[in-house]
Design a protein around this motif. Structure first.
Motif, PDB file in Angstrom:
ATOM      1  N   ILE A   8       0.945  -1.200  -0.006  1.00  0.00           N
ATOM      2  CA  ILE A   8       0.190   0.005  -0.181  1.00  0.00           C
ATOM      3  C   ILE A   8       0.926   1.244   0.097  1.00  0.00           C
ATOM      4  CG2 ILE A   8      -1.797   1.214   1.193  1.00  0.00           C
ATOM      5  CD1 ILE A   8      -2.734  -1.341   2.354  1.00  0.00           C
ATOM      6  N   VAL A   9       0.917   1.856  -0.928  1.00  0.00           N
ATOM      7  CA  VAL A   9       1.815   2.926  -1.360  1.00  0.00           C
ATOM      8  C   VAL A   9       1.350   4.272  -0.772  1.00  0.00           C
ATOM      9  CG1 VAL A   9       2.937   4.118  -2.997  1.00  0.00           C
ATOM     10  CG2 VAL A   9       2.919   1.612  -3.143  1.00  0.00           C
ATOM     11  N   ILE A  10       2.042   5.070  -0.047  1.00  0.00           N
ATOM     12  CA  ILE A  10       1.769   6.615   0.181  1.00  0.00           C
ATOM     13  C   ILE A  10       2.549   7.305  -0.741  1.00  0.00           C
ATOM     14  CG2 ILE A  10       2.087   8.263   2.118  1.00  0.00           C
ATOM     15  CD1 ILE A  10       2.496   5.926   3.977  1.00  0.00           C
ATOM     16  N   SER A  11       1.930   7.773  -1.379  1.00  0.00           N
ATOM     17  CA  SER A  11       2.264   8.420  -2.652  1.00  0.00           C
ATOM     18  C   SER A  11       2.489  10.070  -2.765  1.00  0.00           C
ATOM     19  CB  SER A  11       1.573   8.108  -4.139  1.00  0.00           C
ATOM     20  OG  SER A  11       0.403   8.737  -3.907  1.00  0.00           O
ATOM     21  N   SER A  12       2.821  10.556  -1.451  1.00  0.00           N
ATOM     22  CA  SER A  12       3.155  12.072  -1.286  1.00  0.00           C
ATOM     23  C   SER A  12       4.359  12.056  -0.506  1.00  0.00           C
ATOM     24  CB  SER A  12       2.016  12.500  -0.698  1.00  0.00           C
ATOM     25  OG  SER A  12       2.424  14.069  -0.283  1.00  0.00           O
ATOM     26  N   SER A  13       5.130  12.930  -0.545  1.00  0.00           N
ATOM     27  CA  SER A  13       6.288  13.292   0.510  1.00  0.00           C
ATOM     28  C   SER A  13       6.055  14.337   1.316  1.00  0.00           C
ATOM     29  CB  SER A  13       7.803  12.973  -0.414  1.00  0.00           C
ATOM     30  OG  SER A  13       7.838  13.972  -1.521  1.00  0.00           O
ATOM     31  N   ARG A  14       5.148  15.033   0.866  1.00  0.00           N
ATOM     32  CA  ARG A  14       5.045  16.298   1.739  1.00  0.00           C
ATOM     33  C   ARG A  14       5.001  16.238   3.274  1.00  0.00           C
ATOM     34  NH1 ARG A  14       0.233  19.925  -1.336  1.00  0.00           N
ATOM     35  NH2 ARG A  14       1.436  20.692  -2.953  1.00  0.00           N
ATOM     36  N   PRO A  15       5.685  17.225   3.811  1.00  0.00           N
ATOM     37  CA  PRO A  15       5.687  17.108   5.289  1.00  0.00           C
ATOM     38  C   PRO A  15       4.293  16.980   5.942  1.00  0.00           C
ATOM     39  CG  PRO A  15       7.293  18.600   4.685  1.00  0.00           C
ATOM     40  CD  PRO A  15       6.713  18.488   3.499  1.00  0.00           C
ATOM     41  N   TYR A  75       6.046  -7.900  -4.531  1.00  0.00           N
ATOM     42  CA  TYR A  75       4.488  -7.705  -4.266  1.00  0.00           C
ATOM     43  C   TYR A  75       3.937  -8.506  -5.483  1.00  0.00           C
ATOM     44  CZ  TYR A  75       5.923  -4.236  -0.956  1.00  0.00           C
ATOM     45  OH  TYR A  75       6.336  -3.346  -0.028  1.00  0.00           O
ATOM     46  N   ASP A  76       2.675  -8.837  -5.033  1.00  0.00           N
ATOM     47  CA  ASP A  76       1.808  -9.670  -5.964  1.00  0.00           C
ATOM     48  C   ASP A  76       0.805  -8.440  -6.567  1.00  0.00           C
ATOM     49  OD1 ASP A  76       2.417 -12.698  -5.470  1.00  0.00           O
ATOM     50  OD2 ASP A  76       1.671 -12.089  -3.590  1.00  0.00           O
ATOM     51  N   ALA A  77       0.759  -7.285  -5.837  1.00  0.00           N
ATOM     52  CA  ALA A  77      -0.029  -6.072  -6.309  1.00  0.00           C
ATOM     53  C   ALA A  77       0.338  -5.095  -5.318  1.00  0.00           C
ATOM     54  CB  ALA A  77      -1.526  -6.407  -6.269  1.00  0.00           C
ATOM     55  N   LEU A  78      -0.228  -3.868  -5.949  1.00  0.00           N
ATOM     56  CA  LEU A  78       0.086  -2.514  -5.428  1.00  0.00           C
ATOM     57  C   LEU A  78      -1.429  -1.981  -4.874  1.00  0.00           C
ATOM     58  CD1 LEU A  78       3.154  -1.030  -6.941  1.00  0.00           C
ATOM     59  CD2 LEU A  78       2.890  -2.017  -4.524  1.00  0.00           C
ATOM     60  N   ILE A  79      -1.426  -1.227  -3.900  1.00  0.00           N
ATOM     61  CA  ILE A  79      -2.670  -0.364  -4.063  1.00  0.00           C
ATOM     62  C   ILE A  79      -1.857   1.203  -3.540  1.00  0.00           C
ATOM     63  CG2 ILE A  79      -4.944   0.563  -2.632  1.00  0.00           C
ATOM     64  CD1 ILE A  79      -5.438  -2.434  -2.235  1.00  0.00           C
ATOM     65  N   LEU A  80      -2.392   2.209  -4.590  1.00  0.00           N
ATOM     66  CA  LEU A  80      -1.838   3.368  -4.303  1.00  0.00           C
ATOM     67  C   LEU A  80      -2.855   4.490  -3.673  1.00  0.00           C
ATOM     68  CD1 LEU A  80      -0.433   3.894  -7.964  1.00  0.00           C
ATOM     69  CD2 LEU A  80       0.836   2.690  -6.105  1.00  0.00           C
ATOM     70  N   GLN A 170     -10.777  -7.373  -5.983  1.00  0.00           N
ATOM     71  CA  GLN A 170     -10.323  -7.142  -7.406  1.00  0.00           C
ATOM     72  C   GLN A 170      -8.568  -7.353  -7.474  1.00  0.00           C
ATOM     73  OE1 GLN A 170     -12.158  -4.216  -9.629  1.00  0.00           O
ATOM     74  NE2 GLN A 170     -13.258  -3.649  -7.871  1.00  0.00           N
ATOM     75  N   VAL A 171      -8.031  -6.727  -6.723  1.00  0.00           N
ATOM     76  CA  VAL A 171      -6.573  -6.999  -7.000  1.00  0.00           C
ATOM     77  C   VAL A 171      -6.024  -8.226  -6.664  1.00  0.00           C
ATOM     78  CG1 VAL A 171      -4.505  -6.100  -5.753  1.00  0.00           C
ATOM     79  CG2 VAL A 171      -6.382  -4.205  -6.190  1.00  0.00           C
TER      80      VAL A 171
END
Length: 181
Positions: A8-15, A75-80, A170-171
């Motif tokens: 499960i990807v945290i797709s922001s790097s803002r503080p 990983y077998d899959a990702l969730i963004l 689904q994933v």
């Protein structure tokens, strides 16, 4: 059957980001028996398009790229979990995608947008990029400020947990059908 792994990807790097709270909540609705790991792109810390060769060659020379490649392949899959910044998705996510190439082909990727308007513009743009890299993109629910979460990232009672469970289903199904690259 082998335990499936989903990042499960945290797709922001803002503080000031709320992505960690969103990703943590998403992880709590994962089905039993699934190995879920939160991946924070701020910690992955990829240099901006710094490889000397094009990613399509697969000739990664930088330890950060090699490590990112190995992690994605694990990983077998990702969730963004994707916020919207000025009608687009974060540059750190674009860089994470553009740093690699073959790793994305056929990889099931669920997308959950969050923010004002459920990050619809960012999700739409991201879908085009994920299609280009031949990922299997699965649209998840959007989380809107005021309806599903607060601007501080606190999840409200109306947060669509059942829809997130459906995205996991689904994933996982797409991951089971995946032919290894």
């Amino acid at each position: 059957m082998e335990t499936q792994r989903i990042g499960i990807v945290i797709s922001s790097s803002r503080p000031t980001r709320i992505g960690p709270k969103v990703a943590q909540w998403v992880s709590t609705v994962a089905p039993a028996g699934v190995d879920v790991e939160i991946v924070d792109l701020a910690d992955v810390d990829l240099p901006f398009l710094a490889e000397p060769e094009q990613p399509a060659t697969g000739n990664y020379t930088m330890p950060s790229t090699t490590s990112w490649s190995e992690r994605v392949r694990s990983y077998d899959a990702l969730i963004l979990a994707v916020p919207e910044y000025n009608a687009g998705y974060p540059a750190v996510l674009k860089n994470a995608i553009d740093t690699l190439h073959a790793e994305w082909k056929g990889l099931p990727i669920g997308v959950i947008g969050y923010g004002w308007g459920a990050a619809a513009g960012a999700v739409r743009q991201l879908g085009e990029v994920l299609d280009r890299v031949q990922a299997v993109t699965l649209a998840g629910p959007g989380l809107s400020f005021g309806q599903h979460l607060t601007p501080e990232g606190e999840l409200l009672e109306a947060a669509p947990a059942d829809d997130v469970r459906g995205l996991f289903d689904q994933v996982l199904a797409a991951a089971r059908e995946r032919v290894p690259a």
